[in-house]
Design an enzyme around this catalytic site. Structure first.
Site, PDB file in Angstrom:
ATOM      1  N   SER A 274       0.851  -1.192   0.000  1.00 46.24           N
ATOM      2  CA  SER A 274       0.000   0.000   0.000  1.00 46.24           C
ATOM      3  C   SER A 274       0.885   1.240   0.000  1.00 46.24           C
ATOM      4  O   SER A 274       2.107   1.136   0.048  1.00 46.24           O
ATOM      5  CB  SER A 274      -0.885   0.005   1.248  1.00 46.24           C
ATOM      6  OG  SER A 274      -0.061   0.237   2.381  1.00 46.24           O
ATOM      7  N   LYS A 275       0.235   2.376  -0.041  1.00 47.13           N
ATOM      8  CA  LYS A 275       0.951   3.655  -0.032  1.00 47.13           C
ATOM      9  C   LYS A 275       1.947   3.724   1.122  1.00 47.13           C
ATOM     10  O   LYS A 275       3.052   4.234   0.974  1.00 47.13           O
ATOM     11  CB  LYS A 275      -0.046   4.809   0.125  1.00 47.13           C
ATOM     12  CG  LYS A 275      -0.457   5.448  -1.193  1.00 47.13           C
ATOM     13  CD  LYS A 275      -0.007   6.900  -1.227  1.00 47.13           C
ATOM     14  CE  LYS A 275       0.158   7.580  -2.529  1.00 47.13           C
ATOM     15  NZ  LYS A 275       0.784   7.111  -3.652  1.00 47.13           N
ATOM     16  N   ARG A 276       1.480   3.189   2.266  1.00 44.19           N
ATOM     17  CA  ARG A 276       2.305   3.222   3.470  1.00 44.19           C
ATOM     18  C   ARG A 276       3.675   2.546   3.262  1.00 44.19           C
ATOM     19  O   ARG A 276       4.672   2.916   3.854  1.00 44.19           O
ATOM     20  CB  ARG A 276       1.533   2.479   4.569  1.00 44.19           C
ATOM     21  CG  ARG A 276       1.959   2.672   5.965  1.00 44.19           C
ATOM     22  CD  ARG A 276       0.800   2.296   6.887  1.00 44.19           C
ATOM     23  NE  ARG A 276       0.089   1.116   6.371  1.00 44.19           N
ATOM     24  CZ  ARG A 276       0.388  -0.133   6.703  1.00 44.19           C
ATOM     25  NH1 ARG A 276       1.365  -0.373   7.538  1.00 44.19           N
ATOM     26  NH2 ARG A 276      -0.305  -1.146   6.217  1.00 44.19           N
ATOM     27  N   GLY A 278       5.230   2.497   0.479  1.00 45.82           N
ATOM     28  CA  GLY A 278       5.953   3.087  -0.632  1.00 45.82           C
ATOM     29  C   GLY A 278       5.428   2.612  -1.968  1.00 45.82           C
ATOM     30  O   GLY A 278       6.091   2.743  -2.990  1.00 45.82           O
TER      31      GLY A 278
END
Ligand code: GLU
Length: 516
Positions: A274-276, A278
């Site tokens: 996920s975005k978290r 990267g």
């Protein structure tokens, strides 16, 4: 093995994300490993979400990553067109064939009727499967519905696969379960082996919508067959589509390609990327100065582990050594720390082999962050070159340029409060800064060695350790406690700016200025 042909089938509904870029790279690597071809197909069947800008961005991003293709919308090829939106006639032909052979039937159910069936299934707590109520409509009933304005969708008739003539082929296997016979569609997967799906858990799925457009599973099969694709390497998210596709291949009288469903990427916490972690569009990595050669190396090692534990491979070596049979089912970890490390290794090499490229990258990065005009003047460019030399292998990714070197491009450094508190407070700091100003004022030439010699002599004279001298000066000039070699950075800043910054810091150290 017949000449390998793989495909990269992005939907132009957004920028290419790392996960898709990773799968694209695997298809490329596999094809190149076997001297085969790569086909780029644009899956733009959803006109509301697809755009030519995204299509162009996909070409640009893939090319940037170093992935090329032998056939595609922009380069042509013998099995085009390569955009799904231009292939409606081929889907129509295949749909007609299915109808003529009795493998597909028109379905006149309205969305409301289908929804009603769905709700009933939910109320009875069973998974929804289309009832097949249109399978046995008579000609007269169909005509009546058409006269009422209904346009049919086309559904694949799975009851046809109960015909025993299929059951000796291996891909459709009857198994005895609790005294009854159950049919399984077997998907042969190069990574997962045989994966069986119960036929009765699938339903008569739609292949062509009532507006005449083809659905993903159908278009994909028609295209992969039409484009002579031999190997489909794609994300495991698509595995549940594959039995439906296998049924379509068989109904159309075609052999399916070989499938390999790649594991999903996860973050270091083993959760889906996920975005978290990267996860981002590939171009964001480009903007942060990740090198395509480093990403290729990193991508390759995300699911494939060469026996000898080596980490750095040139792309030629990857092509030579890549072995799909070593790709496992375990989810590869997208480890951003490792990527930073690997990019740092490549940056270090590049700095030696092609420093101009590093200078261009860093100049571009500074422009994007408002610290340099785009394009820079020749003087600005050679200044960037000197900064790059001084920062050296501290640059592992774009943010390091600012982390360690923003002060080179600012009128005054951004003073980190902690650095000020630890190094500029107190009477000794003031004394050191004043001493430095005195020594450096007349120094000529203003070179690193001369600066160092002068400061050492002054420190000795005042009975100060070099540490006590270096730290406050560093904070005064850069605003930070860490960074490149002090004497080198002073040379690059030049006497005037050094003196100006020292003077300013003196007033801070004296407690006179709060402006810093
Ligand atoms: N356009 C599909 C996607 O981007 C392709 C899936 C496939 O590889 O079959 O997910």
């Amino acid at each position: 093995m017949a000449s390998v042909r793989t495909r990269i089938p992005p939907s132009p509904t957004g920028y290419l994300h790392v996960g898709n870029a990773w799968a694209a790279f695997f298809n490329w690597l596999f094809a190149r490993r076997h001297g085969g071809q790569v086909v780029l197909r644009i899956e733009d069947t959803d006109p509301t979400r697809s755009s030519p800008e995204y299509e162009r961005a996909i070409y640009e991003d893939l090319r940037w990553l170093g992935i090329d293709w032998d056939e595609g919308p922009d380069v042509g090829g013998p099995y085009g067109p390569y955009r799904q939106s231009e292939r409606a006639h081929l889907y129509r032909q295949a749909a007609e064939f299915l109808r003529e052979e009795g493998f597909a039937y028109p379905c006149y159910c309205t969305p409301e009727e289908v929804e009603h069936e769905r709700q009933r299934a939910a109320a009875e707590r069973r998974p929804y499967r289309y009832s097949g109520r249109c399978r046995s409509l008579s000609e007269a009933e169909a005509r009546h519905l058409e006269a009422g304005g209904r346009r049919p969708a086309l559904r694949l008739d799975l009851s046809r696969f109960h015909d025993p003539r299929w059951h000796s082929e291996g891909w459709l296997q009857p198994k005895r379960e609790d005294g009854a016979e159950r049919l399984y569609v077997v998907v042969y997967d190069l990574i997962r082996g045989e994966v069986a799906f119960a036929l009765d858990e699938l339903d008569d799925f739609i292949v062509v919508r009532s507006d005449g457009t083809a659905l993903y599973n159908f278009a994909n099969v028609v295209d992969d067959h039409g484009m002579r694709i031999t190997h489909v390497l794609r994300a495991v998210e698509h595995l549940s589509n594959t039995p439906r596709q296998v049924l379509l291949y068989r109904a159309l009288g075609w052999d399916p390609p070989q499938f390999a469903h790649l594991p999903v990427l996860v973050g270091p916490d083993r959760k889906k990327l996920s975005k978290r972690h990267g996860d981002a569009a590939l171009r964001e990595f480009r903007d942060e100065l990740y090198l395509p050669e480093a990403l290729r190396n990193f991508f390759a090692l995300m699911a494939w582990y060469p026996e000898d534990g080596r980490e750095i491979f040139s792309t030629e070596e990857l092509v030579e050594r890549f072995d799909l049979s070593q790709v496992g089912r375990a989810s590869p970890v997208f480890d951003r720390q490792k990527l930073v490390w690997m990019n740092g290794e490549y940056m270090r090499r590049l700095l030696k082999e092609d420093p101009d490229r590093v200078v261009d990258l860093v100049a571009g990065y500074l422009s994007r962050h408002g610290l340099l005009p785009d394009p820079p003047t020749p003087e600005q460019r050679s200044y960037v070159r000197r900064v790059v030399e001084v920062l050296g292998d501290r640059i592992k990714e774009g943010p390091d340029v600012l982390r360690y070197g923003d002060f080179f491009f600012l009128d005054l450094p951004r003073y980190e409060p902690q650095a000020v508190a630890s190094q500029l407070a107190g009477p000794q700091a003031l004394a050191v800064l004043q001493m430095a100003r005195g020594v450096l004022q007349g120094l000529d030439p203003f070179r690193a060695e001369a600066i160092e010699a002068a400061l050492r002599a002054a420190a000795a004279e005042h009975g100060l350790s070099m540490r006590a001298v270096v730290h406050p000066i560093r904070v005064a000039l850069t605003g930070k406690t860490v960074g490149p070699g002090l004497f080198e950075l002073m040379e690059v800043l030049g006497r005037e700016r050094v003196l100006q910054r020292l003077e300013r810091a003196c007033s801070v150290a004296a407690g006179a200025g709060s402006a810093v």
